[in-house]
Write a protein that holds these residues in place. Structure first.
Motif, mmCIF file in Angstrom:
data_model
loop_
_atom_site.group_PDB
_atom_site.id
_atom_site.type_symbol
_atom_site.label_atom_id
_atom_site.label_comp_id
_atom_site.label_asym_id
_atom_site.label_seq_id
_atom_site.Cartn_x
_atom_site.Cartn_y
_atom_site.Cartn_z
ATOM 1 N N VAL A 1 37.973 45.701 31.346
ATOM 2 C CA VAL A 1 38.408 46.470 32.510
ATOM 3 C C VAL A 1 38.114 45.673 33.778
ATOM 4 O O VAL A 1 36.973 45.420 34.139
ATOM 5 N N SER A 2 39.215 45.231 34.434
ATOM 6 C CA SER A 2 39.058 44.346 35.585
ATOM 7 C C SER A 2 40.128 44.667 36.624
ATOM 8 O O SER A 2 40.740 45.732 36.581
ATOM 9 N N GLY A 3 40.358 43.708 37.527
ATOM 10 C CA GLY A 3 41.382 43.913 38.542
ATOM 11 C C GLY A 3 42.782 43.788 37.947
ATOM 12 O O GLY A 3 43.764 44.258 38.526
ATOM 13 N N GLY A 4 42.888 43.162 36.785
ATOM 14 C CA GLY A 4 44.209 42.935 36.194
ATOM 15 C C GLY A 4 44.441 43.662 34.886
ATOM 16 O O GLY A 4 45.595 43.783 34.453
ATOM 17 N N HIS A 5 43.395 44.134 34.233
ATOM 18 C CA HIS A 5 43.539 44.719 32.895
ATOM 19 C C HIS A 5 42.689 45.955 32.679
ATOM 20 O O HIS A 5 41.614 46.083 33.266
ATOM 21 N N THR A 6 43.209 46.845 31.830
ATOM 22 C CA THR A 6 42.408 47.953 31.298
ATOM 23 C C THR A 6 42.863 48.070 29.855
ATOM 24 O O THR A 6 43.792 48.801 29.536
ATOM 25 N N ASN A 7 42.245 47.304 28.981
ATOM 26 C CA ASN A 7 42.678 47.212 27.586
ATOM 27 C C ASN A 7 41.578 47.688 26.650
ATOM 28 O O ASN A 7 40.428 47.323 26.833
ATOM 29 N N ILE A 8 41.988 48.453 25.640
ATOM 30 C CA ILE A 8 41.035 48.877 24.600
ATOM 31 C C ILE A 8 41.359 48.127 23.304
ATOM 32 O O ILE A 8 42.522 48.085 22.880
ATOM 33 N N TYR A 9 40.352 47.530 22.698
ATOM 34 C CA TYR A 9 40.522 46.800 21.434
ATOM 35 C C TYR A 9 39.603 47.338 20.354
ATOM 36 O O TYR A 9 38.500 47.805 20.645
ATOM 37 N N HIS A 10 40.078 47.193 19.117
ATOM 38 C CA HIS A 10 39.227 47.421 17.954
ATOM 39 C C HIS A 10 38.843 46.013 17.493
ATOM 40 O O HIS A 10 39.704 45.236 17.084
ATOM 41 N N VAL A 11 37.573 45.683 17.614
ATOM 42 C CA VAL A 11 37.125 44.316 17.307
ATOM 43 C C VAL A 11 36.423 44.333 15.953
ATOM 44 O O VAL A 11 35.403 45.016 15.787
ATOM 45 N N THR A 12 36.973 43.587 14.994
ATOM 46 C CA THR A 12 36.397 43.630 13.643
ATOM 47 C C THR A 12 35.685 42.339 13.248
ATOM 48 O O THR A 12 34.979 42.314 12.248
ATOM 49 N N SER A 13 35.906 41.260 14.005
ATOM 50 C CA SER A 13 35.191 40.016 13.728
ATOM 51 C C SER A 13 35.252 39.161 14.990
ATOM 52 O O SER A 13 35.837 39.583 15.999
ATOM 53 N N TYR A 14 34.672 37.945 14.921
ATOM 54 C CA TYR A 14 34.655 37.079 16.108
ATOM 55 C C TYR A 14 36.050 36.653 16.553
ATOM 56 O O TYR A 14 36.229 36.161 17.649
ATOM 57 N N ASP A 15 37.044 36.802 15.686
ATOM 58 C CA ASP A 15 38.389 36.428 16.153
ATOM 59 C C ASP A 15 39.475 37.411 15.745
ATOM 60 O O ASP A 15 40.639 37.037 15.600
ATOM 61 N N HIS A 16 39.077 38.665 15.575
ATOM 62 C CA HIS A 16 40.120 39.664 15.325
ATOM 63 C C HIS A 16 39.992 40.832 16.285
ATOM 64 O O HIS A 16 39.028 41.595 16.250
ATOM 65 N N PHE A 17 40.992 40.929 17.175
ATOM 66 C CA PHE A 17 40.979 41.935 18.232
ATOM 67 C C PHE A 17 42.293 42.715 18.149
ATOM 68 O O PHE A 17 43.354 42.168 18.431
#
Ligand code: KG4
Ligand code: ZN
Length: 333
Positions: free
Chosen positions: A135-151
């Motif tokens: 959540v920043s000046g450019g984004h408000t994104n929700i992710y399900h993070v299951t590993s170091y490289d899966h978003f």
């Protein structure tokens, strides 16, 4: 492995030296806020020019502060996108040339994935699987993070980002840029329940956001009530902030329940908001969910998070070639 990370996607020129993905030896951030301040927002052309001026001294300082020699650097990584194209080009091409000249591996990092990695540079850390909010000046994104490289992207804003809404409301109230910290500070003195601004939750089951209705409602309130005093502005700041926090918290807790996650990690400039962290933590606790936020200096844009993300990419051989270019917009993975 010692990684030099470079970030230049918006209005911060940053360089960091990170050892083995988690040990920050140095993290230098040259902010351009003073220049963009008078325009009430980031001016892309000015940002690019200032990155050009800052990049060499910032990288020099990062190396010096880390107390390492040039030969100690094992890999170079830089933000590839999303962000302002002209700004990204400066850091990305600098890093690419640096890596080429020294025959080092070079990786291009997704800025949003890097924000999630700021959680891995802080303590305590969330455990997989968890729900992440960038959540920043450019984004408000929700992710399900299951590993170091899966978003997995679960939802995002359909109009303004939450930080952008803070900035625009601050501008309407004549409070300056960036608006987030100013609004948070002013809000402290007032009871947020005094004005009922709308909470837009969209369709049932959606993890998307919309903050434009809230922004218009604040604009109408300012106009209709001829808001002028600091006291009146503080009340608006408090009630506006509460509306944003409510929506972000509700969606994050829904997302955690939907994916059966016990951990939520927030990152990006707005995650520096202590009131947000406190209220989200309270609400989540009653659902037996734990909340994690980065250390203060890692909430906003920085290069340590870029180096941390880049480290795993280099390890996995996800490298960039000389002909690879930056990108302004993308979906994560
Ligand atoms: O992550 P960031 O430094 O830059 C990008 O946009 O990528 O985030 C900057 C945003 C701005 O919109 C700023 O107003 C917001 O984060 N922000 C805050 C706070 N500190 C920064 N918003 C709410 N409360 C804060 N304390
Ligand atoms: Zn950012």
């Amino acid at each position: 492995m010692i990684v030099l990370g470079i970030e230049s996607s918006c209005d911060e020129t940053a360089a960091a030296i990170v050892k083995d993905g988690t040990n920050i030896l140095s993290s230098i951030i040259a902010t351009q806020i003073d220049v963009h301040h008078k325009y009430g927002g980031v001016v892309p052309e000015l940002a690019s020019r200032m990155h050009i001026e800052a990049i060499t001294p910032v990288v020099d300082e990062a190396i010096k502060k880390a107390n390492i020699r040039l030969e100690d650097i094992d890999a170079v990584v830089a933000t590839r996108g999303p962000g302002l194209i002209g700004a990204l080009l400066v850091g990305f091409n600098f890093a690419k040339s640096f890596a080429w000249a020294r025959r080092l591996p070079f990786a291009g990092v997704n800025h949003l994935e890097a924000h999630i990695y700021s959680l891995f540079l802080s303590d305590p850390k969330p455990k997989f699987p968890f729900i992440a909010l960038v959540v920043s000046g450019g984004h408000t994104n929700i992710y399900h993070v299951t590993s170091y490289d899966h978003f997995e992207l679960m939802g995002q804003t359909r109009d303004d980002a939450a930080g952008e809404a803070f900035d625009k409301v601050a501008k309407m109230l004549g409070l300056g840029y960036p608006g987030g910290p100013i609004i948070e500070c002013l809000a402290k003195t007032k009871n947020p329940a005094n004005i009922a601004f709308p909470r837009t939750l969209l369709e049932k089951g959606s993890f998307d956001f919309s903050f434009s209705g809230l922004k218009s409602s604040v604009a109408r309130y300012i106009h209709d009530n001829q808001i002028a005093t600091k006291d009146e502005k503080a009340q608006i700041a408090s009630s506006f902030q509460e509306a944003v926090i409510d929506v972000l918290s509700k969606k994050l807790i829904f997302a955690a329940q939907d994916k059966s996650c016990r951990h939520i990690g927030i990152s990006g400039g707005v995650s520096a908001n202590k009131t947000f962290v406190k209220k989200l933590t309270q609400k989540a606790k009653s659902e037996k969910i734990e909340v994690f936020a980065p250390h203060a200096e890692l909430c906003g844009d920085n290069a340590a998070m870029i180096a941390a993300r880049g480290y795993t990419m280099v390890q996995q051989g996800q490298l960039c070639l000389l002909e690879h270019d930056v990108f302004s917009r993308t979906k994560i993975n």
